[in-house]
Design an enzyme around this catalytic site. Structure first.
Site, PDB file in Angstrom:
ATOM      1  N   VAL A 152       0.868  -1.189   0.000  1.00  0.00           N
ATOM      2  CA  VAL A 152       0.000   0.000   0.000  1.00  0.00           C
ATOM      3  C   VAL A 152       0.900   1.232   0.000  1.00  0.00           C
ATOM      4  O   VAL A 152       2.097   1.143   0.277  1.00  0.00           O
ATOM      5  CB  VAL A 152      -0.958   0.025   1.223  1.00  0.00           C
ATOM      6  CG1 VAL A 152      -1.801  -1.240   1.258  1.00  0.00           C
ATOM      7  CG2 VAL A 152      -0.209   0.198   2.523  1.00  0.00           C
ATOM      8  N   CYS A 185       8.442   8.473  -5.724  1.00  0.00           N
ATOM      9  CA  CYS A 185       9.318   7.955  -4.658  1.00  0.00           C
ATOM     10  C   CYS A 185      10.459   8.873  -4.221  1.00  0.00           C
ATOM     11  O   CYS A 185      10.657   9.055  -3.025  1.00  0.00           O
ATOM     12  CB  CYS A 185       9.901   6.614  -5.096  1.00  0.00           C
ATOM     13  SG  CYS A 185       8.627   5.364  -5.281  1.00  0.00           S
ATOM     14  N   ALA A 191      18.967   3.816  -1.149  1.00  0.00           N
ATOM     15  CA  ALA A 191      19.124   3.615  -2.598  1.00  0.00           C
ATOM     16  C   ALA A 191      18.443   4.761  -3.351  1.00  0.00           C
ATOM     17  O   ALA A 191      19.027   5.356  -4.263  1.00  0.00           O
ATOM     18  CB  ALA A 191      18.521   2.267  -3.008  1.00  0.00           C
ATOM     19  N   ASN A 192      17.232   5.098  -2.960  1.00  0.00           N
ATOM     20  CA  ASN A 192      16.537   6.192  -3.651  1.00  0.00           C
ATOM     21  C   ASN A 192      17.227   7.533  -3.411  1.00  0.00           C
ATOM     22  O   ASN A 192      17.320   8.369  -4.317  1.00  0.00           O
ATOM     23  CB  ASN A 192      15.066   6.255  -3.218  1.00  0.00           C
ATOM     24  CG  ASN A 192      14.222   5.301  -4.048  1.00  0.00           C
ATOM     25  OD1 ASN A 192      14.721   4.689  -4.998  1.00  0.00           O
ATOM     26  ND2 ASN A 192      12.955   5.157  -3.711  1.00  0.00           N
ATOM     27  N   LEU A 230      20.270   7.693  -5.708  1.00  0.00           N
ATOM     28  CA  LEU A 230      19.899   7.886  -7.114  1.00  0.00           C
ATOM     29  C   LEU A 230      19.508   9.345  -7.359  1.00  0.00           C
ATOM     30  O   LEU A 230      19.972   9.977  -8.317  1.00  0.00           O
ATOM     31  CB  LEU A 230      18.746   6.951  -7.491  1.00  0.00           C
ATOM     32  CG  LEU A 230      19.109   5.468  -7.595  1.00  0.00           C
ATOM     33  CD1 LEU A 230      17.863   4.606  -7.682  1.00  0.00           C
ATOM     34  CD2 LEU A 230      20.013   5.216  -8.804  1.00  0.00           C
TER      35      LEU A 230
HETATM   36  N1  NAD Z   1       6.089   3.111  -7.920  1.00  0.00           N
HETATM   37  C1  NAD Z   1       7.332   2.678  -7.842  1.00  0.00           C
HETATM   38  O1  NAD Z   1       8.102   2.736  -8.803  1.00  0.00           O
HETATM   39  C2  NAD Z   1       7.844   2.068  -6.563  1.00  0.00           C
HETATM   40  C3  NAD Z   1       9.034   1.333  -6.602  1.00  0.00           C
HETATM   41  C4  NAD Z   1       9.495   0.758  -5.425  1.00  0.00           C
HETATM   42  C5  NAD Z   1       8.790   0.941  -4.241  1.00  0.00           C
HETATM   43  N2  NAD Z   1       7.645   1.674  -4.224  1.00  0.00           N
HETATM   44  C6  NAD Z   1       6.914   1.793  -2.966  1.00  0.00           C
HETATM   45  O2  NAD Z   1       5.834   0.865  -2.967  1.00  0.00           O
HETATM   46  C7  NAD Z   1       4.701   1.409  -2.287  1.00  0.00           C
HETATM   47  C8  NAD Z   1       3.504   1.411  -3.226  1.00  0.00           C
HETATM   48  O3  NAD Z   1       3.810   2.226  -4.334  1.00  0.00           O
HETATM   49  P1  NAD Z   1       2.889   2.274  -5.626  1.00  0.00           P
HETATM   50  O4  NAD Z   1       3.562   3.147  -6.610  1.00  0.00           O
HETATM   51  O5  NAD Z   1       2.484   0.896  -5.990  1.00  0.00           O
HETATM   52  O6  NAD Z   1       1.612   3.040  -4.996  1.00  0.00           O
HETATM   53  P2  NAD Z   1       0.149   3.101  -5.593  1.00  0.00           P
HETATM   54  O7  NAD Z   1      -0.484   4.300  -5.005  1.00  0.00           O
HETATM   55  O8  NAD Z   1       0.181   2.940  -7.075  1.00  0.00           O
HETATM   56  O9  NAD Z   1      -0.563   1.774  -5.023  1.00  0.00           O
HETATM   57  C9  NAD Z   1      -0.918   1.599  -3.699  1.00  0.00           C
HETATM   58  C10 NAD Z   1      -2.281   0.926  -3.669  1.00  0.00           C
HETATM   59  O10 NAD Z   1      -2.592   0.576  -2.309  1.00  0.00           O
HETATM   60  C11 NAD Z   1      -4.003   0.683  -2.154  1.00  0.00           C
HETATM   61  N3  NAD Z   1      -4.328   0.742  -0.720  1.00  0.00           N
HETATM   62  C12 NAD Z   1      -4.100   1.731   0.157  1.00  0.00           C
HETATM   63  N4  NAD Z   1      -4.543   1.382   1.383  1.00  0.00           N
HETATM   64  C13 NAD Z   1      -5.069   0.135   1.281  1.00  0.00           C
HETATM   65  C14 NAD Z   1      -5.682  -0.759   2.190  1.00  0.00           C
HETATM   66  N5  NAD Z   1      -5.831  -0.427   3.475  1.00  0.00           N
HETATM   67  N6  NAD Z   1      -6.102  -1.946   1.722  1.00  0.00           N
HETATM   68  C15 NAD Z   1      -5.944  -2.284   0.415  1.00  0.00           C
HETATM   69  N7  NAD Z   1      -5.385  -1.481  -0.495  1.00  0.00           N
HETATM   70  C16 NAD Z   1      -4.930  -0.263  -0.072  1.00  0.00           C
HETATM   71  C17 NAD Z   1      -4.338   1.942  -2.920  1.00  0.00           C
HETATM   72  O11 NAD Z   1      -5.712   1.981  -3.249  1.00  0.00           O
HETATM   73  C18 NAD Z   1      -3.432   1.809  -4.154  1.00  0.00           C
HETATM   74  O12 NAD Z   1      -4.098   1.183  -5.242  1.00  0.00           O
HETATM   75  C19 NAD Z   1       5.130   2.784  -1.818  1.00  0.00           C
HETATM   76  O13 NAD Z   1       5.598   2.690  -0.497  1.00  0.00           O
HETATM   77  C20 NAD Z   1       6.280   3.140  -2.743  1.00  0.00           C
HETATM   78  O14 NAD Z   1       7.195   4.027  -2.150  1.00  0.00           O
HETATM   79  C21 NAD Z   1       7.145   2.210  -5.378  1.00  0.00           C
END
Ligand code: NAD
Length: 456
Positions: free
Chosen positions: A87, A273, A220-221, A224
């Site tokens: 999430v 991020c 890491a982030n 970068l």
């Molecule tokens: N986007 C990237 O490139 C990336 C890469 C590595 C790590 N991350 C990390 O991963 C995490 C998610 O990133 P993302 O880009 O996928 O975010 P996102 O917003 O695309 O997806 C998160 C999802 O979680 C859902 N959600 C929130 N609360 C919830 C709950 N209680 N129950 C069920 N679903 C719920 C939201 O509706 C949403 O669809 C973040 O912490 C981010 O920093 C992202």
């Protein structure tokens, strides 16, 4: 034996991550759940909620076979023993730490939900990027009430990058798994290692203590983003001294201790991020009274803001100190190429600033127009959206290249030039065009960190 896996959060991480896991592990039954019913419906439709090269093919192969998208979160928790949590944890917008700290309310809500609906032991895996020590809070929630059920919390941060997510997930440079160093912690860790071993070579799977794992992702982030801000800071100096940032980056990057990657000067970094995670790191440092360390990392974000503002000021100055009534095309709105994601895209800032200067803007992007419309909703000014770059550019005074889409390199600039208002300007915020050729056609060309090519 079938392994049942749940992923809570069907976003940019949960969707592609679990699609690849399902593809690589036919013995696993993978369910991805989300509170957002529209997003789940899109994952179950022909039009996936995110664009990522190669994703659609994998989803079509696995969906309904061993990959399922659903809103039935409670059932998912009951029926699966391995639970990834991906999430979002955005920057807090209220109260203590507003604008800096991570907003952990989605995270805590998920922890409580897992506790409430679990009837058997669970391995709970942090996939989201979280402040170091979040696993401790998760453990306290899960273990604090004495439910009698054993929960093991692991940290398994996601290192994939949008735009190359599928390749990164299929051939990761490393997979990091942090665990408690107790007997049950190590056992849970080995269960996850076993799953990854289906397609990732053993030497690429790192195990560590849980806090190192959580912190490694933030670091890491931060590293970068720091490289981007470093070269962007130098691009400002290049513009003052007639040095060429491309030449400098090449000379510097050939030192194997530095390396050539991520030394591309630009309008600045975006994405959901980098900024969020650095601010998170800064907040943590302040929490531990490490003011100098906090200030060091905070400057990476400041330089990024400075670079975007500089881009606008350069446009303004080059176009005779007024943009009012001028039509400017933003070529690209996504925060990087090969994604439709616009979160924190520099294009949002540039678009708003251009509108403040009373310019008219035309936004063009091959995959991000739907998101661009949402980002610009309620913003006052003359904005239009056009997928075809040739149509977008007709009648414009200037082009601002904001995303490094490959197809922009090979546009017919002679044809474009003929349809634009003269003098015609190009502000190449990604340094991807053939500047000399554009200049020869008649454009006034302003790259980032290189001397401009002008006809004045
Ligand atoms: N986007 C990237 O490139 C990336 C890469 C590595 C790590 N991350 C990390 O991963 C995490 C998610 O990133 P993302 O880009 O996928 O975010 P996102 O917003 O695309 O997806 C998160 C999802 O979680 C859902 N959600 C929130 N609360 C919830 C709950 N209680 N129950 C069920 N679903 C719920 C939201 O509706 C949403 O669809 C973040 O912490 C981010 O920093 C992202």
């Amino acid at each position: 034996m079938e392994v049942n896996i749940l992923c809570i959060g069907a976003g940019y991480v949960g969707g592609p991550g679990m699609a690849v896991l399902a593809q690589k592990c036919p013995h696993c039954r993978v369910t991805v759940v989300d509170i957002d019913a529209k997003r789940i419906a899109a994952w179950n439709s022909d039009s996936l909620p995110i664009y990522e090269p190669g994703l659609e093919e994998i989803v079509l192969q696995t969906r309904g076979r061993n990959l399922f998208f659903s809103t039935a979160i409670e059932r998912g928790i009951r029926e699966n023993d391995i639970i990834f949590v991906s999430v979002n944890a955005p920057t807090k917008t209220f109260g203590v730490g507003a604008g800096m700290a991570a907003d952990l309310h989605y995270w805590e809500k998920t922890a409580r939900q897992i506790l409430k609906h679990s009837q058997s032991p669970k391995i709970v895996i942090e996939k989201s990027t979280l402040p170091v020590k979040t696993a401790l809070a998760m453990e306290r929630i899960l273990k604090g009430v004495g439910s009698g059920i054993n929960f093991e919390v692991l940290s398994n941060p996601e290192f994939m990058a949008e735009g190359t997510a599928i390749k990164d997930l299929e051939y990761p440079e490393r997979v990091l798994i942090g665990s408690r160093e107790t007997e049950s912690g190590l056992k849970a860790r080995d269960t996850l290692v076993e799953i990854y071993l289906t397609w990732v070579p053993r030497e690429k799977i790192l195990t560590s203590n849980i806090w190192s794992s959580e912190l490694s992702k933030l670091v890491a982030n931060a590293f970068l983003a720091q490289r981007i801000s470093s070269i962007n800071a130098i691009s400002a100096l290049c513009e003052k001294t007639e040095a060429d940032v491309g030449e400098v980056a090449k000379a510097v990057g050939m030192d194997s201790r530095i390396g050539p990657k991520f030394l591309q000067a630009s309008v600045g970094f975006g994405g959901s991020c980098f900024k969020k995670d650095i601010l998170n790191l800064v907040y943590l440092c302040r929490h531990y009274s490490l003011e100098e360390v906090a200030a060091y990392w905070e400057s990476v974000v400041r330089i990024n803001e400075y670079q975007q503002e500089r881009f606008i000021l350069n446009m303004l100055q080059a176009m005779f100190n007024t943009l009012s009534g001028k039509k400017i095309c933003l070529l690209g709105f996504a925060f990087k190429a090969n994604t439709g994601d616009t979160r924190e895209s520099p294009a949002i800032f540039i678009a708003r600033r251009l509108l403040e200067e009373k310019a008219e803007i035309v936004i063009s992007d091959p995959h991000a127009l739907t998101n661009a419309r949402c980002d610009m909703e309620g913003v006052e000014g003359r904005i239009s959206y056009e997928g075809n770059p040739y149509d977008a550019l007709r009648g414009c005074h200037a082009i601002a290249v904001l995303t490094e889409w490959e197809q922009y390199r090979s546009l017919d600039f002679q044809n474009i030039f003929e349809g634009m208002v003269k003098p015609a300007f190009i502000f190449d915020g990604r340094n991807i065009l053939d500047h000399q050729r554009c200049f020869d056609i008649g454009f006034n060309v302003y790259p980032v960190g290189k001397p401009p090519l002008t006809h004045f």
